[in-house]
Design a protein around this motif. Structure first.
Motif, PDB file in Angstrom:
ATOM      1  N   SER A  17       0.838  -1.202   0.000  1.00  0.00           N
ATOM      2  CA  SER A  17       0.000   0.000   0.000  1.00  0.00           C
ATOM      3  C   SER A  17       0.870   1.248   0.000  1.00  0.00           C
ATOM      4  O   SER A  17       2.011   1.237   0.479  1.00  0.00           O
ATOM      5  CB  SER A  17      -0.898   0.020   1.243  1.00  0.00           C
ATOM      6  OG  SER A  17      -1.777  -1.084   1.266  1.00  0.00           O
ATOM      7  N   ARG A  19       0.081   5.788   0.282  1.00  0.00           N
ATOM      8  CA  ARG A  19      -0.877   6.880   0.319  1.00  0.00           C
ATOM      9  C   ARG A  19      -0.236   8.108  -0.310  1.00  0.00           C
ATOM     10  O   ARG A  19       0.788   8.597   0.162  1.00  0.00           O
ATOM     11  CB  ARG A  19      -1.332   7.210   1.738  1.00  0.00           C
ATOM     12  CG  ARG A  19      -2.497   8.212   1.745  1.00  0.00           C
ATOM     13  CD  ARG A  19      -3.042   8.486   3.121  1.00  0.00           C
ATOM     14  NE  ARG A  19      -2.272   9.490   3.836  1.00  0.00           N
ATOM     15  CZ  ARG A  19      -2.777  10.278   4.792  1.00  0.00           C
ATOM     16  NH1 ARG A  19      -4.055  10.176   5.106  1.00  0.00           N
ATOM     17  NH2 ARG A  19      -2.007  11.139   5.411  1.00  0.00           N
ATOM     18  N   ARG A  67      -9.747  -1.147  -4.808  1.00  0.00           N
ATOM     19  CA  ARG A  67      -8.383  -1.167  -4.268  1.00  0.00           C
ATOM     20  C   ARG A  67      -7.926   0.215  -3.827  1.00  0.00           C
ATOM     21  O   ARG A  67      -7.149   0.334  -2.870  1.00  0.00           O
ATOM     22  CB  ARG A  67      -7.402  -1.705  -5.317  1.00  0.00           C
ATOM     23  CG  ARG A  67      -7.691  -3.110  -5.783  1.00  0.00           C
ATOM     24  CD  ARG A  67      -6.577  -3.647  -6.681  1.00  0.00           C
ATOM     25  NE  ARG A  67      -6.439  -2.886  -7.918  1.00  0.00           N
ATOM     26  CZ  ARG A  67      -5.320  -2.239  -8.259  1.00  0.00           C
ATOM     27  NH1 ARG A  67      -4.255  -2.280  -7.491  1.00  0.00           N
ATOM     28  NH2 ARG A  67      -5.263  -1.573  -9.402  1.00  0.00           N
ATOM     29  N   GLN A  82      -5.431   6.700  -1.310  1.00  0.00           N
ATOM     30  CA  GLN A  82      -4.983   5.507  -0.619  1.00  0.00           C
ATOM     31  C   GLN A  82      -4.995   4.351  -1.611  1.00  0.00           C
ATOM     32  O   GLN A  82      -6.048   4.015  -2.164  1.00  0.00           O
ATOM     33  CB  GLN A  82      -5.895   5.187   0.565  1.00  0.00           C
ATOM     34  CG  GLN A  82      -5.515   3.927   1.321  1.00  0.00           C
ATOM     35  CD  GLN A  82      -4.193   4.040   2.034  1.00  0.00           C
ATOM     36  OE1 GLN A  82      -3.882   5.061   2.649  1.00  0.00           O
ATOM     37  NE2 GLN A  82      -3.377   2.992   1.948  1.00  0.00           N
ATOM     38  N   ASN A  84      -4.226   0.431  -2.180  1.00  0.00           N
ATOM     39  CA  ASN A  84      -4.030  -0.873  -1.551  1.00  0.00           C
ATOM     40  C   ASN A  84      -3.943  -1.964  -2.603  1.00  0.00           C
ATOM     41  O   ASN A  84      -4.341  -1.759  -3.755  1.00  0.00           O
ATOM     42  CB  ASN A  84      -5.182  -1.166  -0.590  1.00  0.00           C
ATOM     43  CG  ASN A  84      -5.327  -0.131   0.495  1.00  0.00           C
ATOM     44  OD1 ASN A  84      -4.337   0.353   1.058  1.00  0.00           O
ATOM     45  ND2 ASN A  84      -6.560   0.232   0.811  1.00  0.00           N
ATOM     46  N   SER A  85      -3.450  -3.109  -2.198  1.00  0.00           N
ATOM     47  CA  SER A  85      -3.334  -4.259  -3.109  1.00  0.00           C
ATOM     48  C   SER A  85      -2.687  -3.853  -4.432  1.00  0.00           C
ATOM     49  O   SER A  85      -3.184  -4.180  -5.516  1.00  0.00           O
ATOM     50  CB  SER A  85      -4.720  -4.870  -3.367  1.00  0.00           C
ATOM     51  OG  SER A  85      -5.319  -5.277  -2.149  1.00  0.00           O
TER      52      SER A  85
END
Length: 124
Positions: A17, A19, A67, A82, A84-85
């Motif tokens: 991840s 950000r 995601r 953000q 993710n994955s």
């Protein structure tokens, strides 16, 4: 004059991840739709996500839906992405930009205030 600054990119392994942050100055930030775009060498800039001025509406490209998440803090003049994955296909230079009015369509020509971008590299 509209001006945005991106930060938070880096190198990450697949599944990880990151950000990203987008800061703004020079105008009444909270009146603008803010969107994230990404671009790889030789390809057109692609819209990734967008958030309306009042946070009432968010939109995502099909490739990142589920995601990625986008949020904003108007008090701080910040928008966040953000991620993710993460996948190797997410590797790109990421940019944020602003438009006054509707966020969609995510057409780069409708947006302004482009910063220098922040590089995201996802390794397999």
């Amino acid at each position: 004059q509209v001006q945005l600054v991106e930060s938070g990119g880096g190198n990450v392994q697949a599944g990880g991840s990151l950000r990203l942050s987008c800061g703004a100055s020079g105008y009444v930030y909270r009146r603008y739709c803010i969107a994230w775009f990404r671009q790889t060498p030789g390809k057109m800039r692609e819209g990734v996500a967008a958030i309306s001025p009042d946070e009432g509406s968010v939109d995502f490209a099909p490739s990142v839906k589920g995601r990625f998440d986008i949020s904003r803090d108007n008090a701080k003049n910040m928008v966040y992405l953000q991620m993710n994955s993460l996948k190797p296909d997410d590797t790109a230079m990421y940019y944020c930009a602003a438009t006054y009015g509707l966020c969609l369509p995510l057409n780069p020509d409708s947006y302004t205030g482009w910063g220098q971008g922040t590089q995201v590299t996802v390794s397999s």
